[in-house]
Design an enzyme around this catalytic site. Structure first.
Site, short mmCIF file in Angstrom:
data_model
loop_
_atom_site.label_atom_id
_atom_site.label_comp_id
_atom_site.label_asym_id
_atom_site.label_seq_id
_atom_site.Cartn_x
_atom_site.Cartn_y
_atom_site.Cartn_z
N LYS A 1 0.82 -1.22 0.00
CA LYS A 1 0.00 0.00 0.00
C LYS A 1 0.85 1.26 0.00
CE LYS A 1 -2.95 -0.47 3.38
NZ LYS A 1 -4.03 -0.18 4.35
N ARG B 1 -13.24 2.26 7.57
CA ARG B 1 -12.96 0.87 7.90
C ARG B 1 -14.23 0.02 7.89
NH1 ARG B 1 -7.88 -0.27 9.47
NH2 ARG B 1 -6.67 1.35 10.48
N ARG C 1 11.04 -14.27 5.91
CA ARG C 1 11.97 -13.15 6.09
C ARG C 1 12.84 -13.30 7.34
NH1 ARG C 1 7.92 -8.10 5.03
NH2 ARG C 1 7.17 -8.75 7.08
N ARG D 1 11.56 -12.15 13.11
CA ARG D 1 10.52 -11.56 13.96
C ARG D 1 9.48 -12.62 14.29
NH1 ARG D 1 8.32 -6.05 11.52
NH2 ARG D 1 6.49 -7.14 12.28
N ARG E 1 -3.51 -12.77 10.18
CA ARG E 1 -3.61 -11.36 9.80
C ARG E 1 -4.45 -11.20 8.53
NH1 ARG E 1 2.26 -9.69 11.04
NH2 ARG E 1 2.66 -10.03 8.85
#
Ligand SMILES: [Zn+2]
Length: 223
Positions: free
Chosen positions: A18, A93, A132, A166, A177
């Site tokens: 985005k 939203r 990652r 992470r 998510r």
């Protein structure tokens, strides 16, 4: 802002790019991205009427109401730097907020030009994000599939051997998510689809193609 300046809504899950696409729209068309958080902070520090209300509500530990967000957005849209159009990020939203936004825009002879949905392939996204890791010493980024160091476990840049991941970049968290994103966004997508302004963009494609598609959407409606 002029009544025919584009008003874009950018919808996409974390990792869909985005930020990159908003920057391309800013560069190519002089649009300004407005994020709810930034607008709130600016209104509070400028001490506008809506900003004072927002401050009081936040200090009481409550959520800022849609009315206050809309008042802040209205003030923001009257400033000269957004004359060429805006990209909204983080608002609306819900479909209720989308309807309220339509009401605000209508009062100014405007409407949402396009709600751009950045479409991702969920499993490909899981692979992209979950592989990652970074060098703990210099911060260089690597990926299990797309970018391995020349020597396994050794940083190309600094020779460091301490690689860290992470905790929230694992496959399960990314899937959660994405699921939450789809659940939250579905009513909004349906709302804009019903208004005939929904535009779907394949966010897994290459940047140049996406840029052309965005150009068609914005250029096709603002001219
Ligand atoms: Zn390193």
């Amino acid at each position: 802002m002029a009544s025919n300046s584009p008003v874009l809504i950018l919808l996409g899950p974390p990792g869909a790019g985005k930020g990159t696409q908003a920057r391309m729209l800013e560069e190519d068309f002089g649009l300004v991205q407005l994020s709810t958080g930034d607008m709130l902070r600016a209104a509070v520090s400028a001490g506008t009427e809506a900003g004072k209300k927002a401050k009081a509500v936040m200090e009481a530990g409550q959520l800022v109401s849609d009315d206050i967000v809309l008042a802040i957005l209205k003030d923001r849209m009257s400033q000269p730097d957004v004359a060429k159009g805006i990209i909204l990020d983080g608002f609306p939203r819900t479909d209720g907020q989308a309807a309220a936004l339509d009401g605000l825009l209508a009062g100014n002879g405007q409407k949402v030009t396009a709600a751009i949905s950045l479409e991702v392939d969920d499993e490909a996204m899981v692979g992209r994000v979950s592989g990652r890791y970074t060098c703990a010493k210099c911060g260089e980024g690597y990926h299990d599939e797309f970018k391995l160091p020349a020597v396994s476990g050794v940083c190309d840049k600094c020779g460091g051997t301490d690689m860290k991941r992470r905790a929230d970049d694992n496959a399960e968290t990314v899937r959660e998510r994405l699921k939450a994103y789809h659940a939250q966004t579905a009513p909004l997508i349906a709302y804009y689809d019903g208004k005939g302004v929904l535009q779907r963009i394949d966010a897994m494609g290459n940047i140049a193609d996406i840029r052309v598609k965005l150009g068609t959407i914005v250029g096709g409606v603002s001219a």
